[in-house]
Design a protein around this motif. Structure first.
Motif, PDB file in Angstrom:
ATOM      1  N   SER A   1       0.835  -1.184  -0.113  1.00 56.01           N
ATOM      2  CA  SER A   1      -0.029  -0.057  -0.021  1.00 56.01           C
ATOM      3  C   SER A   1       0.899   1.169  -0.054  1.00 56.01           C
ATOM      4  CB  SER A   1      -0.843   0.094   1.294  1.00 56.01           C
ATOM      5  OG  SER A   1      -0.154   0.552   2.274  1.00 56.01           O
ATOM      6  N   PRO A   2       0.101   2.517  -0.274  1.00 57.59           N
ATOM      7  CA  PRO A   2       1.034   3.618   0.016  1.00 57.59           C
ATOM      8  C   PRO A   2       1.014   4.261   1.372  1.00 57.59           C
ATOM      9  CG  PRO A   2      -0.989   4.001  -0.794  1.00 57.59           C
ATOM     10  CD  PRO A   2      -0.976   2.676  -0.659  1.00 57.59           C
ATOM     11  N   ASN A   3       0.615   3.424   2.215  1.00 56.15           N
ATOM     12  CA  ASN A   3       0.747   3.858   3.878  1.00 56.15           C
ATOM     13  C   ASN A   3       2.185   3.644   4.309  1.00 56.15           C
ATOM     14  OD1 ASN A   3      -1.910   4.288   3.658  1.00 56.15           O
ATOM     15  ND2 ASN A   3      -2.338   2.221   4.299  1.00 56.15           N
ATOM     16  N   ILE A   4       2.763   4.690   4.429  1.00 55.99           N
ATOM     17  CA  ILE A   4       4.133   4.796   5.224  1.00 55.99           C
ATOM     18  C   ILE A   4       4.159   4.522   6.764  1.00 55.99           C
ATOM     19  CG2 ILE A   4       6.203   6.302   5.544  1.00 55.99           C
ATOM     20  CD1 ILE A   4       5.039   8.024   3.110  1.00 55.99           C
ATOM     21  N   VAL A   5       4.975   3.912   7.169  1.00 56.96           N
ATOM     22  CA  VAL A   5       5.404   3.335   8.591  1.00 56.96           C
ATOM     23  C   VAL A   5       6.509   3.891   9.115  1.00 56.96           C
ATOM     24  CG1 VAL A   5       3.665   1.388   8.503  1.00 56.96           C
ATOM     25  CG2 VAL A   5       6.343   1.055   7.975  1.00 56.96           C
ATOM     26  N   ALA A   6       7.548   4.211   8.096  1.00 56.88           N
ATOM     27  CA  ALA A   6       8.766   4.794   8.786  1.00 56.88           C
ATOM     28  C   ALA A   6       9.457   5.385   7.331  1.00 56.88           C
ATOM     29  CB  ALA A   6       9.717   3.589   9.263  1.00 56.88           C
ATOM     30  N   ARG A   7      10.514   6.308   7.849  1.00 59.27           N
ATOM     31  CA  ARG A   7      11.346   6.975   6.831  1.00 59.27           C
ATOM     32  C   ARG A   7      12.781   7.191   7.242  1.00 59.27           C
ATOM     33  NH1 ARG A   7       8.831  10.461   2.989  1.00 59.27           N
ATOM     34  NH2 ARG A   7       6.572  10.373   3.358  1.00 59.27           N
ATOM     35  N   MET A   8      13.929   6.992   6.603  1.00 59.81           N
ATOM     36  CA  MET A   8      15.186   7.372   7.000  1.00 59.81           C
ATOM     37  C   MET A   8      15.754   8.254   5.931  1.00 59.81           C
ATOM     38  SD  MET A   8      18.588   5.126   6.776  1.00 59.81           S
ATOM     39  CE  MET A   8      18.632   5.278   4.983  1.00 59.81           C
ATOM     40  N   TYR A   9      16.430   9.225   6.313  1.00 61.56           N
ATOM     41  CA  TYR A   9      17.006  10.058   5.503  1.00 61.56           C
ATOM     42  C   TYR A   9      18.328  10.656   6.137  1.00 61.56           C
ATOM     43  CZ  TYR A   9      14.816  13.595   7.905  1.00 61.56           C
ATOM     44  OH  TYR A   9      14.045  14.471   9.129  1.00 61.56           O
ATOM     45  N   LYS A  10      19.314  11.270   5.133  1.00 64.70           N
ATOM     46  CA  LYS A  10      20.608  11.611   5.684  1.00 64.70           C
ATOM     47  C   LYS A  10      20.360  12.957   6.221  1.00 64.70           C
ATOM     48  CE  LYS A  10      25.398  12.364   4.223  1.00 64.70           C
ATOM     49  NZ  LYS A  10      26.154  12.352   3.128  1.00 64.70           N
ATOM     50  N   LYS A  11      20.946  13.288   7.464  1.00 61.74           N
ATOM     51  CA  LYS A  11      20.769  14.671   7.938  1.00 61.74           C
ATOM     52  C   LYS A  11      22.122  15.364   7.861  1.00 61.74           C
ATOM     53  CE  LYS A  11      19.253  16.117  12.357  1.00 61.74           C
ATOM     54  NZ  LYS A  11      18.715  15.674  13.546  1.00 61.74           N
ATOM     55  N   THR A  12      21.939  16.358   7.100  1.00 61.28           N
ATOM     56  CA  THR A  12      23.289  17.256   7.130  1.00 61.28           C
ATOM     57  C   THR A  12      23.627  18.265   8.274  1.00 61.28           C
ATOM     58  OG1 THR A  12      23.157  17.100   4.541  1.00 61.28           O
ATOM     59  CG2 THR A  12      24.807  18.622   5.527  1.00 61.28           C
ATOM     60  N   THR A  13      24.626  17.945   8.957  1.00 57.87           N
ATOM     61  CA  THR A  13      24.963  18.848  10.134  1.00 57.87           C
ATOM     62  C   THR A  13      26.378  19.448   9.804  1.00 57.87           C
ATOM     63  OG1 THR A  13      25.928  17.029  11.341  1.00 57.87           O
ATOM     64  CG2 THR A  13      23.490  17.584  11.580  1.00 57.87           C
ATOM     65  N   ALA A  14      26.674  20.380  10.740  1.00 56.88           N
ATOM     66  CA  ALA A  14      28.036  20.904  10.639  1.00 56.88           C
ATOM     67  C   ALA A  14      29.246  19.720  10.859  1.00 56.88           C
ATOM     68  CB  ALA A  14      28.133  22.022  11.522  1.00 56.88           C
ATOM     69  N   GLN A  15      28.829  19.055  11.768  1.00 56.05           N
ATOM     70  CA  GLN A  15      29.869  18.022  12.258  1.00 56.05           C
ATOM     71  C   GLN A  15      29.972  16.810  11.057  1.00 56.05           C
ATOM     72  OE1 GLN A  15      28.550  15.533  15.282  1.00 56.05           O
ATOM     73  NE2 GLN A  15      30.426  14.587  15.597  1.00 56.05           N
ATOM     74  N   SER A  16      28.721  16.645  10.216  1.00 54.99           N
ATOM     75  CA  SER A  16      28.785  15.487   9.243  1.00 54.99           C
ATOM     76  C   SER A  16      29.624  16.191   8.141  1.00 54.99           C
ATOM     77  CB  SER A  16      27.408  15.338   8.756  1.00 54.99           C
ATOM     78  OG  SER A  16      26.824  16.313   8.204  1.00 54.99           O
ATOM     79  N   VAL A  17      29.462  17.494   7.734  1.00 59.71           N
ATOM     80  CA  VAL A  17      30.351  18.034   6.808  1.00 59.71           C
ATOM     81  C   VAL A  17      31.858  18.147   7.041  1.00 59.71           C
ATOM     82  CG1 VAL A  17      30.586  20.199   5.587  1.00 59.71           C
ATOM     83  CG2 VAL A  17      28.399  19.421   6.053  1.00 59.71           C
ATOM     84  N   LEU A  18      32.200  18.466   8.443  1.00 55.00           N
ATOM     85  CA  LEU A  18      33.438  18.874   8.888  1.00 55.00           C
ATOM     86  C   LEU A  18      34.349  17.595   9.083  1.00 55.00           C
ATOM     87  CD1 LEU A  18      33.196  21.847  11.292  1.00 55.00           C
ATOM     88  CD2 LEU A  18      34.273  21.834   9.110  1.00 55.00           C
ATOM     89  N   PHE A  19      33.589  16.422   9.679  1.00 59.19           N
ATOM     90  CA  PHE A  19      34.198  15.274   9.932  1.00 59.19           C
ATOM     91  C   PHE A  19      33.916  14.053   9.109  1.00 59.19           C
ATOM     92  CE2 PHE A  19      33.811  17.980  14.044  1.00 59.19           C
ATOM     93  CZ  PHE A  19      35.138  18.107  13.939  1.00 59.19           C
ATOM     94  N   GLY A  20      32.890  14.267   8.009  1.00 58.03           N
ATOM     95  CA  GLY A  20      32.761  13.161   7.106  1.00 58.03           C
ATOM     96  C   GLY A  20      31.899  12.045   7.767  1.00 58.03           C
TER      97      GLY A  20
END
Length: 122
Positions: free
Chosen positions: A69-88
């Motif tokens: 069905s099209p009913n969503i029960v969960a989602r995951m996505y990448k979150k861009t933060t200063a730490q993720s950019v600076l430290f990979g």
């Protein structure tokens, strides 16, 4: 994982059939984006999946649907933060809708990661 691109998830360290929680298989052998069908242990006929996962590990996102069905029960996505950019270091956000088991969703994400490592698409 089996030879047929199927993952078996059991309770604890067990491999006993009565401790099987669910299985996951690719919806087709050749995929540009991951499409997984999830079958709960009591769905032995496997005519319709109990959950469906669609996403792209390279884009670091996926959506988990209830059944076919099209009913969503969960989602995951990448979150861009200063730490993720600076430290990979990748940071993720996972949204789990009400009445859905968090551990179940994390297990699906781990399987999606395993598929990514097998395909060399890290």
């Amino acid at each position: 994982m089996s030879a047929h691109d199927r993952w078996y998830v059991y309770r604890g360290e067990s491999k006993e059939p009565n401790d099987l929680l669910f299985t996951v298989k690719r919806s087709s052998m050749i995929q540009f984006k991951a499409k997984l069908h999830v079958f709960l242990a009591n769905n032995t006929e496997e005519e319709v999946c109990d959950f469906k996962v669609e996403g792209s590990w390279s884009e670091r996102s996926c959506v988990v649907y209830a059944g076919d069905s099209p009913n969503i029960v969960a989602r995951m996505y990448k979150k861009t933060t200063a730490q993720s950019v600076l430290f990979g270091k990748d940071n993720f956000s996972v949204t789990v809708y009400p009445n859905v088991d968090y551990a179940f969703i994390i297990a699906l994400i781990v399987i999606l990661d395993d598929i990514n490592k097998e395909s060399g698409a890290e």
